[in-house]
Design a protein around this motif. Structure first.
Motif, short mmCIF file in Angstrom:
data_model
loop_
_atom_site.label_atom_id
_atom_site.label_comp_id
_atom_site.label_asym_id
_atom_site.label_seq_id
_atom_site.Cartn_x
_atom_site.Cartn_y
_atom_site.Cartn_z
N THR A 70 -14.75 11.76 -9.10
CA THR A 70 -13.32 11.69 -8.80
C THR A 70 -12.69 10.56 -9.62
O THR A 70 -13.34 9.54 -9.89
N ILE A 130 -7.63 14.29 -4.40
CA ILE A 130 -8.78 14.13 -3.49
C ILE A 130 -8.38 14.34 -2.03
O ILE A 130 -9.24 14.54 -1.18
N VAL A 135 -11.33 20.09 -2.28
CA VAL A 135 -12.51 19.21 -2.27
C VAL A 135 -13.70 19.93 -1.62
O VAL A 135 -14.83 19.85 -2.12
N LEU A 169 -13.39 13.20 1.13
CA LEU A 169 -14.61 13.35 0.32
C LEU A 169 -15.86 13.21 1.19
O LEU A 169 -16.83 13.96 1.03
#
Ligand code: NAD
Length: 337
Positions: A6, A60, A66, A106
């Motif tokens: 990322t 993100i 994601v 994440l």
């Protein structure tokens, strides 16, 4: 290993992607980046066509994106962040949204898909400020002083919680100030190099005696790769170069290297909550994972200056954009009276 990187269009993430593609032929890299003001796709363009490289333009905080990416990767190395302290003072909210909420998205995806490795790229700023002696160890209590540092500390706590509660094999790295190629020209070293090249003033905060521990970005990326491969889940690893310099000393080195006069130095009003000194004790990383920095500061800085001299086409447009944005902000203030 299929690695989701990322923030890979930013300074450190792009250097990490370059290192993996150059030196780890069995790994593949997907860069997920929202291309904020700090992200620059031009940095990644040379990777186009590399069989191990893919770019995804996205945020993100986009949980479904994601999740889909996490499903096809084995590990996440998380660089994406709002990273500029001055901006965290003028607009703190986005730091919480990206740095804290984005990290949670994440972590949830990595856990859901049973990832074997997760590396959170954090900062020594979570430890606060040091007096004239000593260095931050991994046991130093967290005492962040800026909204940026507080958002990174909060993200670190989330990573810890995902390891402790859900067993996610996550590691945290905490690094000192990086320098090197592809550094956005609003940060101290590239700003001073590019200003000096234009014979423009070098704005030094306060007395200029703030001390930072400088690490070449390539050394940082090699440390992250070691932690990705061999770090112990749940552990924090400090990364530092044992290269303490005051901002004023760095300014002098840059001016001398470029043959520019000291009269370009301008002392400007200090940043609120400015941490006086950072220094990192990286003994744990050296002892457990055999990492050592390869660059000495003099060589690294000379190479970095040469890189900015040779790559005006990379930083020129970014600098123009930053100047334009400052001008627009100043106009907005003056039109309000
Ligand atoms: P940077 O500002 O150069 O790059 C950040 C990247 O993240 C940019 O490409 C940006 O477009 C992307 N991004 C921002 N918000 C996003 C979002 N919501 N979704 C997807 N992408 C997004 O930062 P950097 O200097 O490369 O720092 C990388 C990491 O290392 C950060 O987490 C930072 O806190 C940490 N760190 C940096 C330093 C340093 O000296 N630069 C030192 C220690 C730690």
């Amino acid at each position: 290993m299929r690695i989701l990187v990322t923030g890979g269009a930013g300074f450190i993430g792009s250097n990490f992607a370059r290192l993996v593609l150059a030196e780890r032929p069995t790994d593949a890299v997907t860069v997920l980046d929202a291309l904020t003001y700090a992200g620059n796709y031009e940095t990644l363009r040379p990777f186009e066509g590399h069989p191990g490289f893919r770019f995804v333009h996205g945020d993100i905080r986009d949980a479904s994106l994601v999740d889909a990416l996490a499903a096809t990767h084995d590990a996440i190395v998380h660089f994406a962040a709002e990273s500029h302290v001055d901006r965290s003072i003028s607009d703190p909210g986005v730091f919480v949204r990206t740095n804290v909420e984005g990290t949670v998205v994440l972590l949830e995806a990595a856990h859901r898909h049973g990832h074997a490795r997760y590396v959170q790229v954090s900062t020594d700023e979570v430890y606060g400020s040091l007096g004239p002696t000593g260095a931050f160890t991994e046991q130093t209590p967290l005492a962040p002083n800026s909204p940026y540092a507080a958002s990174k500390a909060a993200a670190d706590m989330m990573v810890r919680a995902w390891h402790e509660t859900f067993g996610l094999p996550a590691m945290i790295t905490r690094c000192s100030n990086n320098y090197g190629p592809f550094h956005f020209p609003e940060k101290l070293i590239p700003l001073f190099i590019t200003n000096a090249m234009h014979d423009e003033p070098l704005p030094v905060y306060g007395d200029g005696l703030y001390v930072r521990d400088w690490l070449h970005v390539e050394d940082h990326c090699r440390a992250i790769a070691r932690v990705l491969d061999a770090g112990r889940p749940g552990e924090v690893y400090n990364v530092g170069g044992r290269n303490e310099h005051t901002n004023l000393a760095i300014t002098g080195l840059i001016l001398r290297a470029l043959g520019k006069p000291e009269t370009l130095v301008r002392h400007v009003q200090d940043r609120p909550g400015h941490d006086r000194r950072y220094a990192i004790d990286a003994a744990k990383l050296e002892r457990e994972l055999g990492w050592q920095p390869r660059y000495d500061f003099e060589t690294g800085l000379a190479e970095t200056i040469a890189w900015y001299q040779a790559n005006t086409s990379w930083w020129g447009p970014l600098r123009e954009r930053a100047i334009e944005a400052k001008r627009a902000a100043a106009n907005r203030v003056s039109s309000r009276g």
